[in-house]
Structures are given as C-alpha cells and as structure tokens.
Write an enzyme that holds these catalytic residues in place. Structure first.
Site, short mmCIF file in Angstrom:
data_model
loop_
_atom_site.label_atom_id
_atom_site.label_comp_id
_atom_site.label_asym_id
_atom_site.label_seq_id
_atom_site.Cartn_x
_atom_site.Cartn_y
_atom_site.Cartn_z
N ASP A 260 -6.21 5.18 -5.33
CA ASP A 260 -5.53 3.98 -4.83
C ASP A 260 -6.10 3.57 -3.47
OD1 ASP A 260 -3.14 2.15 -4.99
OD2 ASP A 260 -2.69 3.13 -3.10
N GLU A 321 -10.05 2.19 -7.28
CA GLU A 321 -9.55 0.84 -7.05
C GLU A 321 -10.48 0.24 -6.00
OE1 GLU A 321 -6.05 0.04 -4.75
OE2 GLU A 321 -5.61 -1.76 -5.88
C1 NOJ Z 1 -2.71 -0.64 -4.85
C2 NOJ Z 1 -1.70 -0.48 -5.94
O1 NOJ Z 1 -2.30 -0.87 -7.16
C3 NOJ Z 1 -0.54 -1.37 -5.57
O2 NOJ Z 1 0.39 -1.49 -6.63
C4 NOJ Z 1 0.11 -0.79 -4.32
O3 NOJ Z 1 1.14 -1.67 -3.90
C5 NOJ Z 1 -0.92 -0.67 -3.18
N1 NOJ Z 1 -2.16 -0.09 -3.63
C6 NOJ Z 1 -0.39 0.20 -2.08
O4 NOJ Z 1 -0.38 1.57 -2.48
#
Ligand code: NOJ
Length: 600
Positions: A260, A321
């Site tokens: 993430d 991500e």
């Molecule tokens: C990316 C995640 O996909 C999202 O849902 C989240 O709010 C943010 N990172 C913060 O962790």
C-alpha cells in the site's frame, strides 16, 4: 487529465506522480456469537454446474506462477457476510472459493483484514499479526489459506507499510514521551512556532499533514488521515519489525503482499516545504506538488531490502500500488535488476475515461517497452477507482462495453487484476445523500467528492434478499438494485452471461499458447475505432479485434501480415462463424478473437 475535483485516492496519488512528472505544472487531484450453524445453512456457493468450465492452470506450481495468473481483489467487508452482522468476513470468502476456482482465479488479494479501528476501512492497522474480529480469527485465515490451496488459489494480503493506526501499541507508546523507546517509530518534529506545523505538507485526505500532540509539544506526520501516523522507515527497528511481519505471514502460507502507498514511505530529511501550485483541491487545501513527502529515492532502497526478505521464500510475490505516468519511473519499481516489486500495478488504463483505441494503444506501448522488461500488470478498477463499467459505459451499451474491456485486459501480455463483481458486470452504487456516505473522503469532500462507497458495495451472489450477501441484516453499504439479474447464480447457467464471458476469456489465456506466452504486436495503429493486436507465440498467432464504437466497423489485413487470410474464431461477441482477415466486420462494441493462419 487533471481535475480539481479530487475523485479518488487513486486519483490523488496520481496527482502526486503527475506533479513529479511535470514540475512546474499545476497539480490536480464474527464477531463471535453468530451461530456457526446458520452460516453453514445459508450457502450462497455455486449450486449449478457452470456452463463453461475453465481448465486448470498448468503453470500454477512455477516459481513465476504470477506471470500466467489472474489475480482477483476482494474487499472483505463486502464479499460475503456469514455471521449476518452487515459486514463481510473471512468465512464468507472461504465459502465462495468454488466460485473463484470456476472463474479461473489464481490468486486473491484481500484488502486489509487486520485489527483496525476502520477509520479508513482497514488501511489503519492496529496489529499487523492478527485478524480483526469483524472478519474472523487467525484460525479462519488458516482455513482460508488451506482451502484456497486445495483449489490452487494463492492468498495475497495487503501490507500497509507507510502508516499504522494511531491505536497501534507502537503509536500509543510513541506519543507518551519524547524518550519513549517507540518515539522514533513515527515521524515527530517541532513546529515552526505556536500552532505552526513543521512544514506546509498537506494530507492527501485533507488538512495539514501534521497533527499536534500537546503532551510532548511536537507534531507527528501523516500522509493520510491523522488516525494514520506515518511510520519512520529511517529507523532500523521499524524495518526489522515490518520485515518480520512479512515473514510471519509467509510462514502461514500467504503467497505475497500488495504494498500500500509505497511512494509515501519516506520524507525529506531536511523537512523542506512542498511547492504549492495555483488553485485549491476539493477540501479547500492548496494544490501541492508532493516532492518532499513522496517518491523519495530511498523508497527504492527500501523495496530492494523487502525483496531480499521475499526471496527467502519460494514463489512469493510483491504487488505494488505504484502510480506513475512515466515509463522510466515505472521501471524504477521493478528495480534496476528486476530486484524490487515483481508486479508494480499499471494504473495507466484507469486514467483513460473514454473508449479511445489510440489512448489504450499508447499506454500499452509504454508498459510493453519499459526499459527493464518488467512484467505488465493490468488494472481497470479497484476499491479506490470507479468501476470501469461506469467509467466507459454510455448508459445504453454498458454490458457490451464491459465485455470489450474484459477482452482487452484478459488477452494482453501481462497479469490481470480483477476487482470483485466485475465478472458479473456489477456497477457503482454511489451514495445519493451525504448522510449515507461511509468513506471519510466523501464525507469531507461532498458534494464534489462522493468518496469510494460506490465501488465497494456488497457482492451480488443471487436474487434473494441482500443479493445473498448475508441473512438479512442491513449490509454496511446498500446492495445495488440491479442484483436480481446481475448475480453469480443467475449468470452461472447462462452460457451468454458476463460471467461466462470471463470464464471463456480466462480459458483462452490458460489454454492457447498465443495468449499464455505470445508477444504483443500492435495492429491497425492508425485506427481510432478499433483496438487491434496480435499475440504471437512460436507457432501460433492470436488476433484480437475490439470495436470501441457504437457503429459497425470494417477492418482488413493483408494475407502476408498475419500469415494468411483465413482465421479460426476462438471467441467473439457475435454468432458469425467465418473470419476472412481481408474483410472483417465488427458489430458495435464487437469483439473478435481468432487464431490467424488456420482455417476452421
Ligand atoms: C491506498 C489504499 O488503496 C486506499 O484505500 C487507502 O485509503 C490509502 N492507500 C491509505 O492507506
């Protein structure tokens, strides 16, 4: 395209990368209790025999299994609720593994299911080594892993590296005193004066990126909500703790992690301000280029360290991500020697908001030509991004368009990451009133920003109450009213359903050499109506023709171009049988997938 409306976190992170990409440019945007008997009795698992059977994946045991895989993202709150408390759970996922196996899924990525106050629905972890009671227990996770393995499905968890919850014991300790042993687990600084944060950094979720704690008269940094304090990755103890978390889950049989918000792991050591751009975002904060609190070079050193941990185990994989619109930057995530993230997710198709063959062609070219030869990982939708049926749909041909898009990313060279529900063409179910919004982004940004609830609504299993999500308790988000037709049970036995379209596409990926090992070759490069390409393996040539318009389209290829003019249809949206590549007519939003050079 830039927008001042901060639509999604995905978009928000893209703002960061756009800012970096173009300096000087303006920035845009069971629980116990419920009787187990009840859960067992209420089974929404597949009752009928599927109309299409996907063959087993012959590459499932390879070290690089993930290159021939279909991944499937599950938002656990929304998949299946076996204890009837309105929120999905791990038992619900286990209950539906047969659906996933029948679909041809090789790995499921489960968004955070660890203990959490749920301020950001799990992306605020208060214990990295346990399961939130809402979702079940560690024993439920062990069972899920074992049952998935029986079906050759691997479990990928979400690693929230950048920040923990403010309720994590590390932070609870950290805030007690400046000399607490956990103080340096987080990023604390003196302010610039009374009420003045250390820097001008703004949070991606609105307001300052710093929160003041009177007890120790210092500020802590949070790239996201104040309840998500940033971990200090410059502290070797944090690295050690977090790497051990990874080993802990791998030893349990988890096959990988989706990382993430990796871009935000480090902050400028000199704590310099971010440059502001003209204008304000949906929260009324200045538009800002996050050059001091995002995408620092140290991120890559850290990812290489993490990769070494992953390489201690067989066949484990990192999914990133990773937002970027520059090929070189994308290459950075794979690492100079492909020694960082195995599968940086390629989000650049998600920023195309109209059916434009030229735009898709260009984005495919970028990933295909990445300088380190990194493996493409295609994403069309996720829990932060509006469902693609809604992004590309014209209101009249939505399901046809969804078929075109499924055909696209399931026939490209690369791994596809599906989002739960798209296999039955689930649509966004956006909140109509501010008081119904659950996502804090939507609560803060209403009405410009309605948040992410719309793409997170309950999975639609059958035509019974609540779409079979649970036994009648009010789901945490409302079920889309289209569930009577758009559900797994109804679509399972219909050979022409969206669900069976997905199964057919995945069958093709698994069984035809052109699609499991063929090179990508663009075709008809000047067309802005049809996206066409070949997939060429040693002996076979697959041809994919996608009509992205509401009109019929004629296309033709010279006999020499594809090794002959006859072609064997493999899969198509119309019933027409013969294909002469010198003269193909595609119906509106028609899809033709054929094997060139071989007649039927
Ligand atoms: C990316 C995640 O996909 C999202 O849902 C989240 O709010 C943010 N990172 C913060 O962790």
């Amino acid at each position: 395209m830039r927008t001042l409306l901060l639509r999604k976190i995905a978009g928000l992170i893209l703002i960061t990368c756009c800012s970096l990409a173009a300096p000087g440019q303006p920035a845009a945007r069971e629980v116990g209790g419920a009787p187990a008997v009840r859960a067992a009795a209420r089974s929404t698992a597949i009752a009928q025999k599927p109309a299409i059977t996907v063959p087993p994946n012959r590459f499932a045991k390879d070290a690089e299994w993930w290159k021939r895989a279909v991944f499937y993202e599950i938002y656990p709150r929304s998949y299946a609720d076996t204890d009837n408390d309105g929120v999905g759970d791990l038992k619900g996922i286990t209950q539906h593994l047969d659906h996933l196996q029948a679909l041809g899924v090789d790995a499921i990525w489960i968004t955070p299911c660890f203990p959490s106050p749920q301020v950001d629905f799990g992306y605020d972890v208060s214990d990295y080594r346990d399961i939130d009671p809402q979702y079940g227990t560690l024993a439920d996770m062990d069972r899920l892993i074992a049952e998935a393995e029986k079906r050759n499905i691997k479990i990928i968890l979400d690693f929230v590296m950048n920040h923990s919850s403010d309720q994590h014991k590390w932070f609870q300790e950290s805030k007690k005193s400046r000399d607490n042993p956990y103080r340096d687990y987080y990023v604390w600084r003196d302010g610039q004066g009374p009420g003045q944060p250390p820097t001008n950094w703004i949070s991606l979720f609105g307001g300052s990126g710093w929160t003041y704690e009177a007890r120790t008269d210092q500020w802590y940094h949070h790239f996201f909500y104040p309840q998500q304090p940033d971990l200090n990755w410059r502290n070797p103890k944090v690295e050690q703790e977090m790497f051990d978390v990874v080993r802990y889950w791998f030893k349990k049989g988890v096959y990988g992690f989706r990382l993430d918000a990796v871009d935000t792991l480090f902050e400028d050591p000199a704590f310099r301000d971010n440059p502001n751009d003209p204008g304000k975002n949906a929260y009324g904060d200045p538009n800002q280029r996050h050059v001091m609190d995002s995408k620092l070079p140290e991120v890559h050193t850290q990812l290489q360290g993490l990769r070494r941990v992953v390489d201690e185990f067989h066949g484990r994989v990192l999914v990133g991500e990773t937002w970027t619109n520059k090929a070189e930057e994308l290459a950075d995530y794979y690492g100079p020697k492909n020694n960082e993230v195995h599968m940086p997710m390629y989000f650049n198709l998600t920023v195309i908001n109209r059916l434009s063959p030229a735009a898709f062609r260009e984005k495919i070219r970028v990933i295909e030509s990445n300088p380190v030869g990194g493996w493409p990982v295609y994403v069309l939708s996720n829990h932060d991004i509006r469902r693609h049926i809604d992004r590309y749909g014209d209101g009249q041909n939505n399901d046809k368009i969804a078929r075109v898009m499924a055909a696209l990313y399931l026939t490209l060279r690369g791994t596809a990451v599906l989002y739960y529900g798209e296999e039955i063409a689930m649509e966004n179910n956006d909140p109509k009133r501010k008081e119904d919004v659950k996502d804090v982004i939507g609560q803060r940004g209403w009405p410009q920003e309605k948040g992410r609830d719309g793409e997170r609504t309950p999975m639609q299993w059958n035509a019974s109450a609540n779409a079979g999500f649970n036994d009648g308790a009010t789901p945490w988000l409302p079920v889309h009213e289209n569930y009577k037709t758009k559900n797994v049970e109804t679509q399972t036995s219909d050979p022409k359903s969206m669900l069976n379209w997905y199964r057919q596409l995945i069958t093709l990926r698994r069984s035809h050499p052109a699609f499991y090992e063929g090179a990508y070759v663009p075709l008809l490069e000047d067309s802005d109506s049809v996206l066409a390409y070949a997939r060429k393996s040693k002996d076979k040539t697959g041809v994919v023709l996608l009509n992205m318009t509401a009109s019929p389209q004629k296309v033709s290829f010279s006999p020499t171009q594809l090794g002959g003019s006859s072609a064997k249809p493999l899969l198509r949206t119309s019933d027409a049988k013969d294909i002469d590549l010198r003269n193909v007519t595609l119906e509106p939003f028609g899809v033709v997938i054929a094997e060139a050079g071989s007649a039927r």
